[in-house]
Design an enzyme around this catalytic site. Structure first.
Site, PDB file in Angstrom:
ATOM      1  CG  ASN A  68      -0.052  -3.622  24.001  1.00  8.40           C
ATOM      2  OD1 ASN A  68       0.266  -2.556  23.480  1.00  8.40           O
ATOM      3  ND2 ASN A  68       0.828  -4.566  24.314  1.00  8.40           N
ATOM      4  CE  LYS A 124     -17.317  13.606 -23.517  1.00  9.22           C
ATOM      5  NZ  LYS A 124     -15.883  13.404 -23.571  1.00  9.22           N
ATOM      6  CD  GLN A 146       1.375   3.879  15.832  1.00  8.37           C
ATOM      7  OE1 GLN A 146       1.389   3.817  17.056  1.00  8.37           O
ATOM      8  NE2 GLN A 146       2.286   4.574  15.167  1.00  8.37           N
ATOM      9  CB  SER A 171      -0.273   6.700  15.943  1.00 10.94           C
ATOM     10  OG  SER A 171      -0.401   6.693  17.357  1.00 10.94           O
ATOM     11  CG  ASN A 229     -17.429  14.068 -19.420  1.00 14.76           C
ATOM     12  OD1 ASN A 229     -17.855  13.559 -20.461  1.00 14.76           O
ATOM     13  ND2 ASN A 229     -16.441  14.943 -19.412  1.00 14.76           N
ATOM     14  CB  SER A 253     -15.115  18.344 -21.809  1.00 14.31           C
ATOM     15  OG  SER A 253     -13.956  18.670 -22.540  1.00 14.31           O
ATOM     16  CE1 TYR A 261      -0.277  -2.649  19.157  1.00 10.39           C
ATOM     17  CE2 TYR A 261       2.002  -2.457  19.885  1.00 10.39           C
ATOM     18  CZ  TYR A 261       0.898  -1.920  19.247  1.00 10.39           C
ATOM     19  OH  TYR A 261       0.961  -0.667  18.704  1.00 10.39           O
ATOM     20  CE  LYS A 302      -4.995   2.561  16.339  1.00  9.43           C
ATOM     21  NZ  LYS A 302      -3.803   1.773  15.948  1.00  9.43           N
ATOM     22  CB  THR A 326     -26.324 -12.601 -20.299  1.00  3.73           C
ATOM     23  OG1 THR A 326     -26.619 -12.974 -21.649  1.00  3.73           O
ATOM     24  CG2 THR A 326     -27.541 -12.879 -19.416  1.00  3.73           C
ATOM     25  CG  HIS A 327     -22.339 -13.096 -22.344  1.00  8.50           C
ATOM     26  ND1 HIS A 327     -21.259 -13.872 -21.986  1.00  8.50           N
ATOM     27  CD2 HIS A 327     -23.434 -13.871 -22.178  1.00  8.50           C
ATOM     28  CE1 HIS A 327     -21.686 -15.080 -21.636  1.00  8.50           C
ATOM     29  NE2 HIS A 327     -23.002 -15.105 -21.740  1.00  8.50           N
ATOM     30  CD  GLU A 344     -16.162   9.082 -15.907  1.00 11.81           C
ATOM     31  OE1 GLU A 344     -15.047   8.978 -16.437  1.00 11.81           O
ATOM     32  OE2 GLU A 344     -16.898  10.066 -16.074  1.00 11.81           O
TER      33      GLU A 344
HETATM   34  N1  ARG Z   1      -0.434   3.938  19.161  1.00 13.19           N
HETATM   35  C1  ARG Z   1      -0.371   2.549  19.424  1.00 13.19           C
HETATM   36  C2  ARG Z   1      -1.163   1.766  18.341  1.00 13.19           C
HETATM   37  O1  ARG Z   1      -1.946   2.355  17.702  1.00 13.19           O
HETATM   38  C3  ARG Z   1      -0.935   2.253  20.766  1.00 13.19           C
HETATM   39  C4  ARG Z   1      -0.462   0.973  21.376  1.00 13.19           C
HETATM   40  C5  ARG Z   1       0.974   1.102  21.754  1.00 13.19           C
HETATM   41  N2  ARG Z   1       1.450  -0.075  22.415  1.00 13.19           N
HETATM   42  C6  ARG Z   1       2.729  -0.327  22.619  1.00 13.19           C
HETATM   43  N3  ARG Z   1       3.027  -1.439  23.210  1.00 13.19           N
HETATM   44  N4  ARG Z   1       3.664   0.493  22.208  1.00 13.19           N
HETATM   45  O2  ARG Z   1      -0.975   0.590  18.149  1.00 13.19           O
END
Ligand code: ARG
Length: 465
Positions: free
Chosen positions: A111, A284, A323, A24, A286, A278, A318, A326, A156-157, A291
């Protein structure tokens, strides 16, 4: 090679594909600063509670300080082989602080560590987002003030309804973004509890002080249940839910900009700064930025739905599935930052074409309500009947191919003989807008007062909600 952090019971390292799916670091490195902050608080607490020596704590905190500087200077040696940001920081700490580093993870698990880092990151993101929304509100309020008396059709509409002022229209969005900010403030309150000290899931036998680490990290209090602390990501979901509503508000505004900018409407002009040409059609111009703001809403909502889907089947506590939280949140934060900057830029840049807006406000019998209101107020006729009388006047204007205000008094009297010359004063779009002085209404004087009130409510030190 087995992992230095957790490889004790393993005799071989992970397969390449295992490492690839597990890693990660490429994204959670964005939480490096928060990880260091969390570790400093933890090390201080461990020493204060006599769990580690103050010499070790000092070595750890000095080392973490060096890491902080390396991160700020872009010199931190990130290593993908070390899986995630937590193990990267700890490994580097060992290089900088020596054996003491091995004591930092006492009474802590990745965790509770990751939950802490991620809450800190999301809290920072909320604060930044609030500041960006405030800037957008300030820009909208400025536009509203300059255009308190600029008449445009209200729809409206997407059918012309009644004349309104462009300032009033801008202030509508100020309210929406104000509620968005108050939603973020609410989410922030619930987010602002510390998971640190929950351990892997069940707490710890070490005599830790969770209130101390919570306070050091700016949290209101420690989370009450260690299992909940490591298992839930509702703070991330709530942030993304609030973000989705913000994105939807921005998207609606963007959609209006696209409509207003079309030659058929011609309500606003943009400078070259917010339009593109364009490659084939030389004429054009735009509104690409608008958008794209509209389109990127899809990413934000998609990220929220994505994480809801990840979470929905997870047993306590957990699981590695989490993971995946994020990238969703980081993507939302990046997308909103860009979209808010573009929206603020477009609002500042746009120039209303007031003549065109006013001409359009005249169309579609937009003062029909004013005619009906006059008949009700001046002739004492019940509104439902007045509505019918007005309907007949509209029909007459339609057959004559003119607008209501272009009908003569004789025309109007042919519909309802009790109508007097007084009526001619209320059928102009200016008079119609100016007459709507009820609280929250569109009258230019109201809008001027509302811009002042909005400045006080939204642009001061704290949000007044
Ligand atoms: N990289 C992990 C995450 O973002 C960290 C926690 C890992 N915990 C574990 N029990 N393997 O969730």
């Amino acid at each position: 090679m087995t992992s230095k952090m957790w490889g004790g019971r393993f005799s071989a390292g992970p397969s390449a594909i295992m490492a690839e799916i597990n890693i990660s670091l490429p994204f959670d490195r964005r939480m490096a600063a928060q990880d260091v902050r969390g570790s400093i608080a933890h090390a201080e607490m461990l020493a204060a509670r006599g769990i580690i020596s103050s010499a070790d704590s000092k070595a750890i905190i000095d080392g973490l300080g060096k890491i902080e500087r390396e991160l700020a200077e872009g010199k931190f040696p990130f290593k993908n082989a070390l899986e995630d940001i937590h193990m990267n920081v700890e490994d580097r700490l060992k290089e900088l602080a020596g054996a003491a580093a091995g004591r930092l993870h006492t009474a802590r698990s990745r965790n509770d560590q990751v939950a802490t880092d991620f809450r800190l990151w999301t809290r920072d993101a909320i604060d930044k987002l609030d500041a960006e929304l405030k800037k957008l509100q300030a820009t909208l309020i400025d536009k509203a003030e300059q255009n308190a008396g600029t008449i445009m059709p209200g729809f409206t509409h997407l059918q012309v309804g009644q004349p309104v002022t462009f300032g009033h229209h801008m202030l509508a969005y100020v309210e929406m973004f104000g509620r968005d900010r108050s939603r973020l403030a609410d989410a922030r309150k619930r987010l602002n509890e510390s998971p640190l000290g929950a351990g892997a899931l069940g707490g710890t036998s070490f005599p830790i002080d969770r209130t101390m680490t919570a306070t050091k990290l700016g949290f209101a209090r420690p989370m009450a249940n260690s299992m909940d602390a490591v298992a839930d990501r509702d703070f991330a979901l709530e942030y993304m839910a609030a973000a989705s509503i913000i994105a939807v508000h921005m998207s609606r505004l963007a959609e209006e900009l696209v409509i207003w900018f079309s030659p058929q409407f011609g309500f606003i002009k943009f400078s070259d700064a917010f339009t593109t040409g364009s490659s084939m059609m030389p004429q054009k111009r735009n509104p690409d930025a608008a958008e794209l703001v509209r389109a990127k809403t899809g990413r934000v909502i998609g990220a929220m739905v994505g994480l809801l889907t990840v979470m929905k089947g997870l047993p306590m506590t957990y699981s590695k599935d989490m993971q995946e939280d994020k990238e969703a949140v980081f993507g939302v934060a990046d997308t909103l930052e860009l979209c808010l900057a573009a929206t603020t830029g477009m609002i500042a840049d746009l120039e209303p074409v007031s003549a065109r807006m006013k001409e359009s406000a005249h169309s579609g019998y937009s003062t029909a309500t004013d005619l009906a209101d006059w008949v009700t107020q001046k002739l004492g006729i019940p509104f439902r009947e007045a509505h019918h009388i007005t309907g007949r006047a509209v029909k007459l204007a339609e057959t004559k191919g003119c607008e209501l205000c272009q009908l003569s008094l004789a025309d109007l009297q042919s519909v309802e003989p009790r109508i007097t010359a007084d009526i001619l004063k209320v059928l102009s779009v200016d008079a119609a807008a100016a007459s709507r002085t009820s609280y929250g209404g569109t009258a230019p004087d109201n809008v001027r007062a509302q811009t002042k009130a909005a400045r006080e409510r939204f642009l001061g030190e704290t949000l007044k909600w």
